[in-house]
Design a protein around this motif. Sequence first.
Motif, mmCIF file in Angstrom:
data_model
loop_
_atom_site.group_PDB
_atom_site.id
_atom_site.type_symbol
_atom_site.label_atom_id
_atom_site.label_comp_id
_atom_site.label_asym_id
_atom_site.label_seq_id
_atom_site.Cartn_x
_atom_site.Cartn_y
_atom_site.Cartn_z
ATOM 1 N N ILE A 1 89.822 80.529 -26.153
ATOM 2 C CA ILE A 1 89.020 81.677 -26.576
ATOM 3 C C ILE A 1 88.169 81.385 -27.804
ATOM 4 N N VAL A 2 88.743 80.764 -28.812
ATOM 5 C CA VAL A 2 88.022 80.529 -30.074
ATOM 6 C C VAL A 2 86.712 79.764 -29.875
ATOM 7 N N PRO A 3 86.667 78.687 -29.071
ATOM 8 C CA PRO A 3 85.387 77.987 -28.897
ATOM 9 C C PRO A 3 84.286 78.888 -28.326
ATOM 10 N N ALA A 4 84.659 79.793 -27.440
ATOM 11 C CA ALA A 4 83.669 80.707 -26.867
ATOM 12 C C ALA A 4 83.123 81.645 -27.931
ATOM 13 N N ILE A 5 83.996 82.184 -28.750
ATOM 14 C CA ILE A 5 83.558 83.112 -29.797
ATOM 15 C C ILE A 5 82.660 82.398 -30.800
ATOM 16 N N GLU A 6 82.969 81.162 -31.109
ATOM 17 C CA GLU A 6 82.129 80.408 -32.038
ATOM 18 C C GLU A 6 80.713 80.228 -31.485
ATOM 19 N N ARG A 7 80.603 79.940 -30.184
ATOM 20 C CA ARG A 7 79.281 79.773 -29.572
ATOM 21 C C ARG A 7 78.526 81.098 -29.512
ATOM 22 N N LEU A 8 79.242 82.165 -29.203
ATOM 23 C CA LEU A 8 78.608 83.481 -29.104
ATOM 24 C C LEU A 8 78.088 83.954 -30.459
ATOM 25 N N THR A 9 78.905 83.827 -31.477
ATOM 26 C CA THR A 9 78.477 84.279 -32.807
ATOM 27 C C THR A 9 77.324 83.426 -33.332
ATOM 28 N N ALA A 10 77.312 82.149 -32.972
ATOM 29 C CA ALA A 10 76.193 81.288 -33.372
ATOM 30 C C ALA A 10 74.882 81.756 -32.752
ATOM 31 N N ASP A 11 74.969 82.434 -31.590
ATOM 32 C CA ASP A 11 73.786 82.976 -30.920
ATOM 33 C C ASP A 11 73.480 84.414 -31.331
ATOM 34 N N GLY A 12 74.215 84.922 -32.311
ATOM 35 C CA GLY A 12 73.930 86.258 -32.824
ATOM 36 C C GLY A 12 74.614 87.389 -32.097
ATOM 37 N N ILE A 13 75.558 87.074 -31.209
ATOM 38 C CA ILE A 13 76.313 88.116 -30.511
ATOM 39 C C ILE A 13 77.535 88.485 -31.348
ATOM 40 N N ASP A 14 77.732 89.761 -31.564
ATOM 41 C CA ASP A 14 78.834 90.251 -32.400
ATOM 42 C C ASP A 14 80.116 90.302 -31.569
ATOM 43 N N ALA A 15 80.732 89.139 -31.398
ATOM 44 C CA ALA A 15 81.990 89.020 -30.666
ATOM 45 C C ALA A 15 83.089 88.648 -31.655
ATOM 46 N N ARG A 16 84.147 89.455 -31.689
ATOM 47 C CA ARG A 16 85.209 89.258 -32.686
ATOM 48 C C ARG A 16 86.545 89.011 -31.989
ATOM 49 N N GLY A 17 87.296 88.077 -32.519
ATOM 50 C CA GLY A 17 88.604 87.804 -31.942
ATOM 51 C C GLY A 17 88.978 86.339 -32.070
ATOM 52 N N VAL B 1 85.139 82.658 -20.592
ATOM 53 C CA VAL B 1 85.174 83.703 -21.617
ATOM 54 C C VAL B 1 83.764 83.972 -22.141
ATOM 55 N N GLU B 2 83.043 82.915 -22.439
ATOM 56 C CA GLU B 2 81.690 83.074 -22.973
ATOM 57 C C GLU B 2 80.779 83.781 -21.969
ATOM 58 N N ARG B 3 80.814 83.382 -20.707
ATOM 59 C CA ARG B 3 79.946 84.000 -19.707
ATOM 60 C C ARG B 3 80.294 85.473 -19.505
ATOM 61 N N THR B 4 81.574 85.799 -19.558
ATOM 62 C CA THR B 4 82.004 87.186 -19.408
ATOM 63 C C THR B 4 81.469 88.043 -20.546
ATOM 64 N N VAL B 5 81.602 87.543 -21.772
ATOM 65 C CA VAL B 5 81.095 88.294 -22.924
ATOM 66 C C VAL B 5 79.585 88.477 -22.815
ATOM 67 N N ARG B 6 78.882 87.433 -22.426
ATOM 68 C CA ARG B 6 77.413 87.535 -22.317
ATOM 69 C C ARG B 6 77.007 88.562 -21.252
ATOM 70 N N ARG B 7 77.737 88.611 -20.133
ATOM 71 C CA ARG B 7 77.420 89.609 -19.107
ATOM 72 C C ARG B 7 77.642 91.021 -19.640
ATOM 73 N N GLY B 8 78.739 91.207 -20.351
ATOM 74 C CA GLY B 8 79.006 92.520 -20.932
ATOM 75 C C GLY B 8 77.975 92.906 -21.971
ATOM 76 N N HIS B 9 77.620 91.956 -22.818
ATOM 77 C CA HIS B 9 76.623 92.187 -23.865
ATOM 78 C C HIS B 9 75.290 92.593 -23.237
ATOM 79 N N ALA B 10 74.851 91.869 -22.216
ATOM 80 C CA ALA B 10 73.574 92.164 -21.575
ATOM 81 C C ALA B 10 73.579 93.540 -20.923
ATOM 82 N N THR B 11 74.704 93.923 -20.332
ATOM 83 C CA THR B 11 74.801 95.239 -19.690
ATOM 84 C C THR B 11 74.680 96.358 -20.707
#
Length: 333
Positions: A228-244, A183-193
Amino acid sequence: MERPIVGITMGDAAGVGPEVVVRALADPDVRRGSRPLVVGDAARLRRAVEITGTGLAVRTVDGPEDAAFEPGTVDVIDLDCIPADLPFGELSATAGEGAYRFIERAVRLAVEGRIDAICTAPLNKEALHAAGHRFPGHTELLASLTGTDEVSMMLTAPKLKVIHVTTHIGLVDAVERIEPGLVERTVRRGHATLVKAGVAEPRIAVCGINPHAGENGLFGHGEEEAKIVPAIERLTADGIDARGPLPADTVFFRAVRGDFDLVVAMYHDQGHGPVKVMGLEAGVNITVGLPVIRTSVDHGTAFDIAGTGEADHASMLEAIRQAVELAPARSEG
């Protein structure tokens, strides 16, 4: 003006690929924004010109360096692998082999830096398999040809972009495969794109797996909290606006309304259905995570209308446009 070179693969020769390619290349906007180069079969493209009445000339070239990119002309790297009598609208291992070879050559050109992006017309999975190439579709084939371990499928339609955590596997298998790292890697790929496409701070909605995103454990077996929740916690800690995780039955409406720039779907039908409702004709498939830029039409080979001239080329136009957006600019020389 600098225009990227977009390699356009012809797709399955028995389908609508040749027709949507020549229709798109007859559009002046395509020429203004890109330098299109088809990888396919010249004779089949000439037949498509006859069928569509576009009046384009088809010119064979050895590579991008030989292409003139002139209005009214289709420059094509001719692999000359489609028999003249191959019927439209029929499953064919010959057409499947051709579709594979077109992709293979385009990937090689992109990896060598001779073209800036790949835009693919549709292939047929059964034809691909009949030719001995056992891939579920373009996404997995491109990953194999580029030696990429993991990619994501992003679908776009007017007002909606969706990236998928899992795609061409059954629902039970998809739920099993989903885990926080994926989940985390997918969000990061989308964010970067999206950042590369000019969205400075993408707002990303992450779907749940169960109805109402589990509703605090009422539905399912705690998949949202565990996967899902652990991925969102890591993403938001890195400043990515991922909600859910958010309920999938309302999140797509909210995205279309403008609340989100990207929706992360957990499995194939969760994401594909809303995108195709929003714009099947103008939908685009983007493979995210490859070392090359790749966009595609978001429709199939349409054997039922292939060879009739009725195929809509709106999705091909949009796929070329998005390839141009994502591709690096280069000097024309």
